[in-house]
Design a protein around this motif. Structure first.
Motif, PDB file in Angstrom:
ATOM      1  N   SER A 250     -19.291  21.018 -27.140  1.00  0.00           N
ATOM      2  CA  SER A 250     -19.996  21.551 -28.311  1.00  0.00           C
ATOM      3  C   SER A 250     -19.172  21.303 -29.579  1.00  0.00           C
ATOM      4  N   PRO A 251     -19.835  21.181 -30.737  1.00  0.00           N
ATOM      5  CA  PRO A 251     -19.088  21.009 -31.996  1.00  0.00           C
ATOM      6  C   PRO A 251     -18.039  22.095 -32.215  1.00  0.00           C
ATOM      7  N   TYR A 252     -18.357  23.323 -31.785  1.00  0.00           N
ATOM      8  CA  TYR A 252     -17.376  24.413 -31.935  1.00  0.00           C
ATOM      9  C   TYR A 252     -16.150  24.147 -31.062  1.00  0.00           C
ATOM     10  N   ASP A 253     -16.368  23.796 -29.782  1.00  0.00           N
ATOM     11  CA  ASP A 253     -15.239  23.510 -28.893  1.00  0.00           C
ATOM     12  C   ASP A 253     -14.456  22.298 -29.382  1.00  0.00           C
ATOM     13  N   PHE A 254     -15.182  21.313 -29.914  1.00  0.00           N
ATOM     14  CA  PHE A 254     -14.545  20.113 -30.454  1.00  0.00           C
ATOM     15  C   PHE A 254     -13.634  20.501 -31.630  1.00  0.00           C
ATOM     16  N   TYR A 255     -14.169  21.312 -32.532  1.00  0.00           N
ATOM     17  CA  TYR A 255     -13.407  21.796 -33.684  1.00  0.00           C
ATOM     18  C   TYR A 255     -12.158  22.557 -33.212  1.00  0.00           C
ATOM     19  N   GLN A 256     -12.357  23.438 -32.242  1.00  0.00           N
ATOM     20  CA  GLN A 256     -11.251  24.265 -31.762  1.00  0.00           C
ATOM     21  C   GLN A 256     -10.155  23.431 -31.100  1.00  0.00           C
ATOM     22  N   TYR A 257     -10.550  22.320 -30.449  1.00  0.00           N
ATOM     23  CA  TYR A 257      -9.541  21.459 -29.820  1.00  0.00           C
ATOM     24  C   TYR A 257      -8.545  20.975 -30.871  1.00  0.00           C
ATOM     25  N   TRP A 258      -9.064  20.502 -32.011  1.00  0.00           N
ATOM     26  CA  TRP A 258      -8.180  19.968 -33.058  1.00  0.00           C
ATOM     27  C   TRP A 258      -7.492  21.092 -33.826  1.00  0.00           C
ATOM     28  N   ARG A 259      -8.153  22.222 -33.922  1.00  0.00           N
ATOM     29  CA  ARG A 259      -7.546  23.388 -34.592  1.00  0.00           C
ATOM     30  C   ARG A 259      -6.316  23.873 -33.829  1.00  0.00           C
ATOM     31  N   ALA A 326     -12.357  38.849 -40.171  1.00  0.00           N
ATOM     32  CA  ALA A 326     -13.016  40.138 -39.963  1.00  0.00           C
ATOM     33  C   ALA A 326     -14.515  40.003 -39.787  1.00  0.00           C
ATOM     34  N   GLY A 327     -15.033  38.773 -39.897  1.00  0.00           N
ATOM     35  CA  GLY A 327     -16.477  38.588 -39.808  1.00  0.00           C
ATOM     36  C   GLY A 327     -17.009  38.790 -38.408  1.00  0.00           C
ATOM     37  N   LYS A 328     -18.328  38.888 -38.281  1.00  0.00           N
ATOM     38  CA  LYS A 328     -18.916  39.137 -36.966  1.00  0.00           C
ATOM     39  C   LYS A 328     -20.048  38.178 -36.644  1.00  0.00           C
ATOM     40  N   ASP A 329     -20.099  37.054 -37.342  1.00  0.00           N
ATOM     41  CA  ASP A 329     -21.142  36.066 -37.064  1.00  0.00           C
ATOM     42  C   ASP A 329     -20.737  35.223 -35.865  1.00  0.00           C
ATOM     43  N   MET A 330     -21.396  35.449 -34.718  1.00  0.00           N
ATOM     44  CA  MET A 330     -21.044  34.750 -33.480  1.00  0.00           C
ATOM     45  C   MET A 330     -22.059  33.666 -33.135  1.00  0.00           C
ATOM     46  N   SER A 331     -22.914  33.297 -34.055  1.00  0.00           N
ATOM     47  CA  SER A 331     -24.036  32.409 -33.732  1.00  0.00           C
ATOM     48  C   SER A 331     -23.596  31.024 -33.273  1.00  0.00           C
ATOM     49  N   ASP A 332     -22.410  30.573 -33.703  1.00  0.00           N
ATOM     50  CA  ASP A 332     -21.983  29.220 -33.350  1.00  0.00           C
ATOM     51  C   ASP A 332     -20.908  29.191 -32.262  1.00  0.00           C
ATOM     52  N   VAL A 333     -20.618  30.346 -31.669  1.00  0.00           N
ATOM     53  CA  VAL A 333     -19.682  30.389 -30.550  1.00  0.00           C
ATOM     54  C   VAL A 333     -20.396  29.857 -29.305  1.00  0.00           C
ATOM     55  N   PRO A 334     -19.715  29.070 -28.458  1.00  0.00           N
ATOM     56  CA  PRO A 334     -20.360  28.568 -27.240  1.00  0.00           C
ATOM     57  C   PRO A 334     -20.944  29.695 -26.404  1.00  0.00           C
ATOM     58  N   LYS A 403      -7.262  31.491 -28.269  1.00  0.00           N
ATOM     59  CA  LYS A 403      -8.233  31.125 -29.297  1.00  0.00           C
ATOM     60  C   LYS A 403      -9.564  30.618 -28.762  1.00  0.00           C
ATOM     61  N   LYS A 404      -9.822  30.743 -27.464  1.00  0.00           N
ATOM     62  CA  LYS A 404     -11.052  30.205 -26.883  1.00  0.00           C
ATOM     63  C   LYS A 404     -12.033  31.354 -26.663  1.00  0.00           C
ATOM     64  N   PHE A 405     -13.161  31.331 -27.364  1.00  0.00           N
ATOM     65  CA  PHE A 405     -14.135  32.415 -27.295  1.00  0.00           C
ATOM     66  C   PHE A 405     -15.437  31.940 -26.653  1.00  0.00           C
ATOM     67  N   TYR A 406     -16.077  32.834 -25.920  1.00  0.00           N
ATOM     68  CA  TYR A 406     -17.369  32.548 -25.297  1.00  0.00           C
ATOM     69  C   TYR A 406     -18.272  33.768 -25.444  1.00  0.00           C
ATOM     70  N   LYS A 407     -19.551  33.494 -25.635  1.00  0.00           N
ATOM     71  CA  LYS A 407     -20.560  34.550 -25.592  1.00  0.00           C
ATOM     72  C   LYS A 407     -21.284  34.414 -24.267  1.00  0.00           C
ATOM     73  N   ILE A 408     -21.239  35.440 -23.428  1.00  0.00           N
ATOM     74  CA  ILE A 408     -21.850  35.384 -22.105  1.00  0.00           C
ATOM     75  C   ILE A 408     -23.156  36.175 -22.129  1.00  0.00           C
ATOM     76  N   THR A 409     -24.229  35.539 -21.712  1.00  0.00           N
ATOM     77  CA  THR A 409     -25.527  36.205 -21.640  1.00  0.00           C
ATOM     78  C   THR A 409     -25.999  36.231 -20.176  1.00  0.00           C
ATOM     79  N   ILE A 410     -27.155  36.869 -19.961  1.00  0.00           N
ATOM     80  CA  ILE A 410     -27.713  36.955 -18.595  1.00  0.00           C
ATOM     81  C   ILE A 410     -28.989  36.140 -18.540  1.00  0.00           C
ATOM     82  N   GLU A 411     -29.069  35.229 -17.556  1.00  0.00           N
ATOM     83  CA  GLU A 411     -30.258  34.376 -17.422  1.00  0.00           C
ATOM     84  C   GLU A 411     -31.467  35.183 -16.997  1.00  0.00           C
TER      85      GLU A 411
END
Length: 411
Positions: A250-259, A326-334, A403-411
């Motif tokens: 994902s673009p987020y994971d890609f970004y985090q790799y270089w970060r 301090a933000g809480k926008d998680m929309s782009d987290v894997p 620094k690796k974040f994930y949002k886990i949902t239920i199918e």
């Protein structure tokens, strides 16, 4: 696209750390200063996406195009049927023609982001067009006669395979790649091959074939491989390769790799993987301690923008800032999902199921080292379970490592 002066392209490539070896350095410098040449880089379609290792080759190609030279992107629809033994301790998995064709189409789409194909500024070719219908006896008489088996066996790409065994199938690869160069020379007046330094033996063979058979000049130069300060290849994570396809990384994971690259690797990555002027690259690379994080953010943003576009780079940057600030926008987290029947079951099982960790043993190690955090609470028990109370508004936040974040949902 900013154009580079013809006379300076080699200097630019050397200054930025691209060039490893030349077959004919003096002649290559003179040629690139005086003429616009057609050159090629080959990409074997062994997967349905290019990865970070290929990205360096695309940057090299882009620098050359900016200097007015014409790239040929050669997709190896034919050579992929055989498999390149270079850098491999075992024989590659055999792909079906359908698999290869699918991969070819995927790669063609990706390359267009980096190379300008308008007005014949670049060429896309597939070596299946000439390799798949070759008459083998004619090929041996026409091309094989120019190759010494004794000399081939001294090549690094074959030497390291001799103990485990080298199939005759793979032994043909060098001839096929050399024939590609010869064919491109005839079709498009291609006089130069570029590629990773692990291709040095194959590239020398192609140059030699054209010079012997056609009595014409041909050249090759190799690029350094993308390695970290310890000499290990970059572009690998616990989960596998860092892909250029957003569906695979994902673009987020890609970004985090270089970060998250090591401090010692920041300047090298900025130099090779961005177009930031070298004075600024050196300034950013010289930052120390907490200040180096500013350089890492610039690196992550610029590389993500090149691969995924400015919009995705901004999203990834915003998501990262939200998580670390301090933000809480998680929309782009894997986001990954578990099944309903996993509720109340082992957290380790859920981590493996979602591929957050590659194995239970790795998950246990992370938990024992304090590397798994659920909703800001560190997990200390390797037998921890997935609880309904962990899911707020239908999702649970999990952090792996620092620094690796994930949002886990239920199918």
């Amino acid at each position: 696209m900013e154009l580079i002066e013809l006379s300076s392209v080699i200097d630019v490539l050397v200054e930025r750390g691209f060039i490893k070896q030349f077959t004919h350095e003096k002649e290559t410098r003179e040629l690139l200063e005086k003429e616009k040449v057609t050159f090629y880089i080959g990409f074997d379609p062994t997967a349905d996406s290019l990865h970070v290792g290929h990205f360096l080759a695309l940057m090299l190609m882009s620098h050359m195009q900016r200097a007015g030279h014409r790239p040929i992107v050669l997709v190896g629809g034919g050579t992929a049927m055989v498999g390149d033994p270079s850098g491999k301790t075992d024989m590659r998995k055999m792909l079906t023609p359908d698999d290869i064709e699918h991969n070819v189409q995927c790669i063609k789409k990706q390359v267009g982001r980096f190379i300008d194909f308008e007005d014949d500024k670049a060429i896309m070719a597939n070596n299946a067009d000439w390799l798949m219908n070759l008459n083998y006896v004619e090929f041996l008489r026409d091309v094989g006669v120019h190759f010494s088996v004794n000399k081939m066996l001294t090549a690094d790409c074959f030497k390291q395979r001799m103990e485990k065994g080298l199939s005759f199938l793979e032994f043909n690869y060098m001839l096929m790649q050399s024939y590609d160069f010869l064919e491109l020379n005839k079709r498009y007046n291609c006089t130069m091959q570029l590629g990773g330094d692990d291709q040095w033996s194959n590239m020398i063979a192609g140059v030699d074939l054209i010079r012997r058979k056609e009595k014409k000049p041909a050249f090759a130069m190799t690029a350094t491989l993308l390695t970290n300060s310890e000499g290990k290849k970059m572009g690998k994570t616990v989960g596998g390769a860092v892909w250029l396809d957003p569906a695979k990384t994902s673009p987020y994971d890609f970004y985090q790799y270089w970060r998250n690259v090591e401090d010692a690797d920041v300047e090298k990555c900025l130099s090779l993987l961005t177009f930031i002027p070298m004075d600024e690259v050196r300034r950013l690379g010289s930052l120390k301690d907490a200040e180096i994080n500013k350089a890492k953010k610039i690196l992550a943003y610029e590389v993500t923008k090149s691969v995924h576009g400015e919009e995705e780079a901004k999203k990834a940057e915003t998501a990262a800032e939200a998580l670390f600030g301090a933000g809480k926008d998680m929309s782009d987290v894997p986001t990954v999902a578990i099944t309903k029947d996993m509720m109340g079951g082992s957290l380790l099982d859920a981590l493996v199921y979602t591929k957050i960790v590659p194995s239970k043993s790795e998950g246990r190690r992370l938990i024992q080292q304090g590397g798994i955090v659920v909703n800001d609470q560190k997990v200390t028990d390797v037998n921890a379970t997935v609880k309904e109370t962990d899911f707020k508004d239908g999702s649970m936040m999990l952090k792996r490592g620092k620094k690796k974040f994930y949002k886990i949902t239920i199918e």
